[in-house]
Design a protein around this motif. Structure first.
Motif, PDB file in Angstrom:
ATOM      1  N   GLU A 134       0.817  -1.216   0.000  1.00 44.02           N
ATOM      2  CA  GLU A 134       0.000   0.000   0.000  1.00 44.02           C
ATOM      3  C   GLU A 134       0.851   1.267   0.000  1.00 44.02           C
ATOM      4  O   GLU A 134       0.374   2.334  -0.398  1.00 44.02           O
ATOM      5  N   ARG A 135       2.111   1.158   0.420  1.00 39.59           N
ATOM      6  CA  ARG A 135       3.012   2.318   0.320  1.00 39.59           C
ATOM      7  C   ARG A 135       3.130   2.765  -1.137  1.00 39.59           C
ATOM      8  O   ARG A 135       3.035   3.959  -1.448  1.00 39.59           O
ATOM      9  N   LEU A 136       3.345   1.806  -2.040  1.00 39.45           N
ATOM     10  CA  LEU A 136       3.495   2.128  -3.455  1.00 39.45           C
ATOM     11  C   LEU A 136       2.156   2.454  -4.111  1.00 39.45           C
ATOM     12  O   LEU A 136       2.087   3.298  -5.012  1.00 39.45           O
ATOM     13  N   GLU A 137       1.096   1.806  -3.648  1.00 36.50           N
ATOM     14  CA  GLU A 137      -0.236   2.134  -4.181  1.00 36.50           C
ATOM     15  C   GLU A 137      -0.581   3.593  -3.869  1.00 36.50           C
ATOM     16  O   GLU A 137      -1.104   4.313  -4.729  1.00 36.50           O
ATOM     17  N   GLU A 138      -0.276   4.004  -2.654  1.00 37.83           N
ATOM     18  CA  GLU A 138      -0.566   5.388  -2.269  1.00 37.83           C
ATOM     19  C   GLU A 138       0.317   6.371  -3.033  1.00 37.83           C
ATOM     20  O   GLU A 138      -0.129   7.456  -3.415  1.00 37.83           O
ATOM     21  N   ALA A 139       1.558   5.990  -3.276  1.00 38.46           N
ATOM     22  CA  ALA A 139       2.493   6.881  -3.975  1.00 38.46           C
ATOM     23  C   ALA A 139       2.124   7.061  -5.443  1.00 38.46           C
ATOM     24  O   ALA A 139       2.380   8.118  -6.035  1.00 38.46           O
ATOM     25  N   THR A 140       1.498   6.026  -6.029  1.00 41.03           N
ATOM     26  CA  THR A 140       1.204   6.065  -7.470  1.00 41.03           C
ATOM     27  C   THR A 140      -0.265   6.288  -7.796  1.00 41.03           C
ATOM     28  O   THR A 140      -0.600   6.645  -8.927  1.00 41.03           O
ATOM     29  N   GLY A 141      -1.129   6.034  -6.838  1.00 39.50           N
ATOM     30  CA  GLY A 141      -2.567   6.113  -7.103  1.00 39.50           C
ATOM     31  C   GLY A 141      -3.112   4.876  -7.791  1.00 39.50           C
ATOM     32  O   GLY A 141      -4.282   4.854  -8.196  1.00 39.50           O
ATOM     33  N   HIS A 142      -2.310   3.836  -7.911  1.00 33.35           N
ATOM     34  CA  HIS A 142      -2.751   2.593  -8.554  1.00 33.35           C
ATOM     35  C   HIS A 142      -3.060   1.532  -7.499  1.00 33.35           C
ATOM     36  O   HIS A 142      -2.237   1.280  -6.614  1.00 33.35           O
ATOM     37  N   ARG A 143      -4.218   0.918  -7.611  1.00 29.39           N
ATOM     38  CA  ARG A 143      -4.629  -0.132  -6.684  1.00 29.39           C
ATOM     39  C   ARG A 143      -4.426  -1.481  -7.368  1.00 29.39           C
ATOM     40  O   ARG A 143      -4.958  -1.724  -8.459  1.00 29.39           O
ATOM     41  N   VAL A 144      -3.645  -2.357  -6.756  1.00 24.22           N
ATOM     42  CA  VAL A 144      -3.309  -3.648  -7.347  1.00 24.22           C
ATOM     43  C   VAL A 144      -4.299  -4.703  -6.861  1.00 24.22           C
ATOM     44  O   VAL A 144      -4.153  -5.258  -5.769  1.00 24.22           O
ATOM     45  N   LEU A 145      -5.312  -4.970  -7.677  1.00 30.79           N
ATOM     46  CA  LEU A 145      -6.361  -5.928  -7.348  1.00 30.79           C
ATOM     47  C   LEU A 145      -6.731  -6.714  -8.601  1.00 30.79           C
ATOM     48  O   LEU A 145      -6.531  -6.248  -9.725  1.00 30.79           O
ATOM     49  N   ALA A 146      -7.301  -7.895  -8.391  1.00 32.74           N
ATOM     50  CA  ALA A 146      -7.815  -8.693  -9.511  1.00 32.74           C
ATOM     51  C   ALA A 146      -8.883  -9.639  -8.989  1.00 32.74           C
ATOM     52  O   ALA A 146      -8.815 -10.095  -7.838  1.00 32.74           O
ATOM     53  N   ASP A 147      -9.858  -9.924  -9.810  1.00 31.12           N
ATOM     54  CA  ASP A 147     -10.924 -10.859  -9.426  1.00 31.12           C
ATOM     55  C   ASP A 147     -10.412 -12.294  -9.457  1.00 31.12           C
ATOM     56  O   ASP A 147      -9.472 -12.637 -10.184  1.00 31.12           O
ATOM     57  N   GLY A 148     -11.065 -13.141  -8.648  1.00 33.19           N
ATOM     58  CA  GLY A 148     -10.801 -14.571  -8.707  1.00 33.19           C
ATOM     59  C   GLY A 148      -9.710 -15.079  -7.796  1.00 33.19           C
ATOM     60  O   GLY A 148      -9.365 -16.264  -7.857  1.00 33.19           O
ATOM     61  N   PHE A 149      -9.153 -14.220  -6.959  1.00 35.79           N
ATOM     62  CA  PHE A 149      -8.097 -14.666  -6.050  1.00 35.79           C
ATOM     63  C   PHE A 149      -8.657 -14.855  -4.643  1.00 35.79           C
ATOM     64  O   PHE A 149      -9.578 -14.136  -4.231  1.00 35.79           O
ATOM     65  N   PRO A 150      -8.114 -15.795  -3.863  1.00 33.91           N
ATOM     66  CA  PRO A 150      -8.691 -16.142  -2.558  1.00 33.91           C
ATOM     67  C   PRO A 150      -8.420 -15.097  -1.481  1.00 33.91           C
ATOM     68  O   PRO A 150      -7.416 -14.385  -1.530  1.00 33.91           O
ATOM     69  N   SER A 151      -9.304 -15.052  -0.507  1.00 35.37           N
ATOM     70  CA  SER A 151      -9.125 -14.147   0.628  1.00 35.37           C
ATOM     71  C   SER A 151      -8.327 -14.793   1.759  1.00 35.37           C
ATOM     72  O   SER A 151      -7.897 -14.120   2.694  1.00 35.37           O
ATOM     73  N   GLU A 152      -8.131 -16.098   1.681  1.00 31.09           N
ATOM     74  CA  GLU A 152      -7.273 -16.790   2.636  1.00 31.09           C
ATOM     75  C   GLU A 152      -6.595 -17.965   1.943  1.00 31.09           C
ATOM     76  O   GLU A 152      -7.116 -18.498   0.961  1.00 31.09           O
ATOM     77  N   LEU A 153      -5.436 -18.334   2.459  1.00 33.22           N
ATOM     78  CA  LEU A 153      -4.690 -19.435   1.861  1.00 33.22           C
ATOM     79  C   LEU A 153      -5.134 -20.758   2.471  1.00 33.22           C
ATOM     80  O   LEU A 153      -5.273 -20.881   3.687  1.00 33.22           O
ATOM     81  N   ILE A 154      -5.372 -21.726   1.609  1.00 32.58           N
ATOM     82  CA  ILE A 154      -5.744 -23.066   2.048  1.00 32.58           C
ATOM     83  C   ILE A 154      -4.770 -24.053   1.420  1.00 32.58           C
ATOM     84  O   ILE A 154      -4.550 -24.028   0.201  1.00 32.58           O
TER      85      ILE A 154
END
Length: 322
Positions: free
Chosen positions: A283-303
């Motif tokens: 989030e340090r780099l997201e805040e510095a650039t204004g770009h949010r690194v997200l994508a659909d289809g990825f898990p919210s926890e590791l199994i």
């Protein structure tokens, strides 16, 4: 052998609860203790017994395992247990700790006739939960062979690293590498986002390339889903990479990247809190650039989707090393 042993486990946090859960699931006669009595009661409900205190557990158990957040916490617990250490008793330290400190504590246990093993784990909480995590074990070879059946219940791959102190040294090295890899992944993904690349495609490109890693195939997924909760907080990261830096300084190695890794993690703590999840460092780099690194289809926890299997000792290929 494991069915005959009374085993105590002290420290039921994120990792400790999962490691001790593997022992209980596999039929070990288990006694547990934690400063949080609610965590103890969860295990009692599953069939464990409550230890009451560290001293009582060393008195009543054949083996006592500690899995605690800091070297100072381990020191307090071992000091409490020492009067109850007698011939045949075993202390197993599964915390990530300082090699000089674990040597000191192990020497105190051995001086009273007991045996000591340092056996930190590596591979993430999701693998600790299924008994598929990796374990490093530093101790004398006869002691290692004695406790190997317990280690193979908690971990899939068990490596005897040599004398006391070697396992802790290797463990903090691996955590340093994982942290450095996380930071480079953050830079790579934010840069690809800024360049207009699709994030799901970026993930797959890294995964099938020479740039892939365990950190990418696990933590990058949590970053992309937005969950950013890998069950490992920045204070623990800072402890581990600080221990690695200390090893370098003791051995007069003038590291260049390590101090910068420490600086970045400290900056993350100042921004998001001392116990913020380590994946939030992106989030340090997201805040510095204004770009949010997200994508659909990825898990919210590791199994961990690997089936639980009996663990085994990793045999070092000495011939290949020559």
């Amino acid at each position: 052998m494991t069915k005959e042993l009374k085993v105590g486990f002290i420290g039921l946090g994120n990792v400790g609860a999962k490691l001790s859960g593997s022992l209980l699931r596999n039929g070990v006669d288990l006694m547990v203790h934690d400063l949080d009595s609610d965590l103890v009661q969860v295990f009692v409900a599953k069939g464990a017994s409550a230890g009451g205190s560290a001293a009582a557990m060393m008195r009543d158990c054949d083996v006592v395992i500690t899995c605690l957040p800091t070297p100072s916490a381990s020191a307090v617990v071992v000091q409490e247990m020492l009067p109850q250490v007698t011939a045949g008793k075993v202390w197993m330290e599964m915390s990530t700790t300082d090699e000089a400190e674990v040597r000191r504590l192990a020497a105190a246990v051995i001086a009273r006739g007991g045996a000591a093993v340092e056996c930190p784990v590596s591979g993430g909480c999701h693998r600790a939960d299924t008994g598929n995590i990796s374990i490093f074990a530093g101790c004398e070879r006869p002691t290692f062979e004695r406790i190997l059946p317990l280690l193979t219940l908690m971990g899939r791959r068990v490596l005897h690293t040599g004398e006391i102190g070697t396992a802790s040294t290797l463990k903090v090295m691996t955590n340093y590498l994982a942290t450095a890899n996380l930071l480079t992944l953050c830079e790579a993904m934010v840069t690809m986002k800024a360049a207009g690349l699709d994030m799901a495609t970026t993930y797959e490109a890294i995964k099938i390339s020479s740039g892939t890693s365990f950190t990418h195939e696990t933590e990058s997924q949590l970053i992309l889903s937005g969950a950013r909760d890998v069950n490992f907080t920045m204070d623990l990261v800072l402890k581990d990479i600080g221990l690695f830096q200390t090893i370098a300084e003791r051995n007069k190695v003038p590291l260049e990247l390590s101090p910068e890794v420490i600086r970045i993690i400290k900056d993350g703590q100042q921004r998001y809190g001392e116990r913020a999840q380590s994946d939030r460092i992106i989030e340090r780099l997201e805040e510095a650039t204004g770009h949010r690194v997200l994508a659909d289809g990825f898990p919210s926890e590791l199994i961990d989707d690997e089936p639980e299997q009996p663990g085994y000792e990793v045999v070092i290929n000495r011939a290949a090393a020559k």
